[in-house]
Enzyme design. Structure first.
Site, PDB file in Angstrom:
ATOM      1  N   GLU A 128       0.970  -1.235  -0.024  1.00  0.00           N
ATOM      2  CA  GLU A 128      -0.068   0.186   0.035  1.00  0.00           C
ATOM      3  C   GLU A 128       1.068   1.368   0.199  1.00  0.00           C
ATOM      4  OE1 GLU A 128      -2.936   0.690  -0.999  1.00  0.00           O
ATOM      5  OE2 GLU A 128      -4.194   0.848   0.857  1.00  0.00           O
ATOM      6  N   THR A 181      -4.449   9.655  -4.613  1.00  0.00           N
ATOM      7  CA  THR A 181      -4.268   9.575  -3.317  1.00  0.00           C
ATOM      8  C   THR A 181      -3.397  10.644  -2.732  1.00  0.00           C
ATOM      9  OG1 THR A 181      -4.901   7.273  -3.120  1.00  0.00           O
ATOM     10  CG2 THR A 181      -3.691   8.327  -1.194  1.00  0.00           C
TER      11      THR A 181
HETATM   12  P1  ADP Z   1      -7.282   3.204  -4.545  1.00  0.00           P
HETATM   13  O1  ADP Z   1      -7.897   3.983  -3.193  1.00  0.00           O
HETATM   14  O2  ADP Z   1      -8.406   2.969  -5.655  1.00  0.00           O
HETATM   15  O3  ADP Z   1      -6.388   2.037  -4.250  1.00  0.00           O
HETATM   16  P2  ADP Z   1      -4.817   4.436  -4.788  1.00  0.00           P
HETATM   17  O4  ADP Z   1      -4.456   6.110  -5.492  1.00  0.00           O
HETATM   18  O5  ADP Z   1      -4.631   4.284  -3.490  1.00  0.00           O
HETATM   19  O6  ADP Z   1      -6.181   4.357  -5.247  1.00  0.00           O
HETATM   20  O7  ADP Z   1      -3.851   3.534  -5.463  1.00  0.00           O
HETATM   21  C1  ADP Z   1      -3.717   3.428  -6.768  1.00  0.00           C
HETATM   22  C2  ADP Z   1      -2.409   3.873  -7.489  1.00  0.00           C
HETATM   23  O8  ADP Z   1      -1.514   2.457  -6.936  1.00  0.00           O
HETATM   24  C3  ADP Z   1      -2.298   3.923  -8.951  1.00  0.00           C
HETATM   25  O9  ADP Z   1      -1.274   4.909  -9.031  1.00  0.00           O
HETATM   26  C4  ADP Z   1      -1.806   2.622  -9.475  1.00  0.00           C
HETATM   27  O10 ADP Z   1      -1.024   2.811 -10.439  1.00  0.00           O
HETATM   28  C5  ADP Z   1      -1.005   1.967  -8.296  1.00  0.00           C
HETATM   29  N1  ADP Z   1      -1.055   0.552  -8.165  1.00  0.00           N
HETATM   30  C6  ADP Z   1      -0.038  -0.148  -8.220  1.00  0.00           C
HETATM   31  N2  ADP Z   1      -0.331  -1.582  -8.098  1.00  0.00           N
HETATM   32  C7  ADP Z   1      -1.651  -1.681  -8.246  1.00  0.00           C
HETATM   33  C8  ADP Z   1      -2.594  -2.679  -8.018  1.00  0.00           C
HETATM   34  N3  ADP Z   1      -2.549  -4.145  -8.293  1.00  0.00           N
HETATM   35  N4  ADP Z   1      -3.854  -2.350  -8.059  1.00  0.00           N
HETATM   36  C9  ADP Z   1      -4.142  -1.015  -8.064  1.00  0.00           C
HETATM   37  N5  ADP Z   1      -3.478  -0.016  -8.032  1.00  0.00           N
HETATM   38  C10 ADP Z   1      -2.150  -0.251  -8.167  1.00  0.00           C
END
Ligand code: ADP
Length: 308
Positions: A128, A181
């Site tokens: 995360e 985020t």
């Molecule tokens: P959410 O709350 O929908 O998880 P975030 O902004 O916290 O949104 O996370 C999305 C970010 O994490 C994006 O920049 C994405 O490219 C990156 N990321 C890396 N690996 C993954 C994954 N397996 N699934 C989703 N997002 C990912």
């Protein structure tokens, strides 16, 4: 067992008065993953369907989370991960958390469950951290433990599973605009006045008590966010009218899901949830943004095994 196929659900974090600490797990929305134990050593993400995300283990939250668990439980065997995304990255309903939690859950199953769900949180958080710039547990905790969780501390990790009132139902609106985020974090004010802090911890304590007592009136009075919502809501189209219409349609509370752009309402029962969904639809449809609305019970189980 050499392979496990799982459903790894979406989740709502930053639940109004519980910024960074309260989260809950959704039922019908989520990704699927296949985790496979292979003879050749090492870790590979072999397939991602539904989203354009990196296969590179170091750039994918699933890869980093998987590396973290394998560091704590070294293996001769290797692992392959396939990710079938239904949750859009950056939607605010825990897309990255579903992948990070799913990877550690699947590997733990294939290792014979050496770790408890609570222990898996630390590994998932390492994944995360890539998505949001800092390690947080309020999405991965409900996905791994199920239901509604309260993160008392992340160092050391101390997460409490709260009771889920039977009729508690969620309505999620995902306006399909991307809101990172990291950006949503940057705009938060660094200081909080004593007055606002007192309101927030009063509401959080009351909300937790309301969950234990299934006191929907108290849930409604305490689902408030005096600190983050006034700033972040400015990034979400029609936030104030969506909130007003949801409350008028009977929602117990309405707020930002994660760091947005998704928003959530909680209701007592599915019937009210349908009314809230209709009220939301009437506001969002005319403005021409692509969107999805999900109605969901609170998922008490978290990740589910589909086959092995
Ligand atoms: P959410 O709350 O929908 O998880 P975030 O902004 O916290 O949104 O996370 C999305 C970010 O994490 C994006 O920049 C994405 O490219 C990156 N990321 C890396 N690996 C993954 C994954 N397996 N699934 C989703 N997002 C990912």
């Amino acid at each position: 067992m050499d392979q496990v196929k799982i459903f790894t659900p979406a989740s709502v974090a930053n639940v109004s008065c519980g910024f960074d600490v309260l989260g809950f797990c959704l039922e019908p929305v989520g990704d699927e993953m296949v985790i496979r134990k292979v003879e050749s050593s090492g870790l590979k993400i072999t397939k991602i369907v539904g989203e354009s995300l990196p296969l590179d283990v170091k750039k994918n939250v699933a890869g980093l989370a998987a590396e973290a668990i394998l560091k704590a439980h070294p293996q001769k065997a290797g692992f392959e991960i396939e990710i079938y995304k239904n949750i859009k990255a950056g939607s605010g309903i825990g897309s990255s958390a579903a992948s990070a939690a799913g990877a550690v859950f699947g590997i733990n199953e294939l290792l014979g469950k050496p770790f408890t769900a609570h222990e898996l949180i630390a590994f998932a958080m390492e994944g995360e951290a890539l998505a949001s710039g800092s390690a947080h547990a309020d999405n991965v905790a409900p996905v791994l433990m199920g239901g509604i969780t309260l993160v008392r501390s992340i160092n050391p990790i101390d997460v409490i599973q709260l009771p889920t009132p039977k009729e508690l139902t969620a309505v999620i609106l995902h306006p399909k605009i991307e809101l990172k985020t990291m950006h949503a974090r940057e705009i938060i004010k660094k200081n909080v006045t004593m007055e606002k802090a007192i309101q927030q911890w009063g509401n959080l304590g009351a909300f937790v008590s309301a969950l234990f007592n299934e006191d929907y009136g108290l849930m409604s009075r305490s689902l408030k966010d005096e600190i983050i919502e006034p700033v972040r809501s400015l990034l979400i189209p029609e936030f104030d009218s969506l909130k007003k219409a949801s409350i008028s349609a009977g929602a117990l509370g309405f707020g930002i899901s994660g760091s947005g752009p998704s928003v959530y309402a909680l209701t007592k029962g599915m019937k009210t949830a349908q009314k809230v969904s209709k009220a939301i639809d009437e506001i969002i449809s005319p403005i021409g943004i692509d969107f999805e609305i999900h109605l969901s019970n609170i998922n008490d189980q978290g990740i589910k095994i589909l086959s092995n």
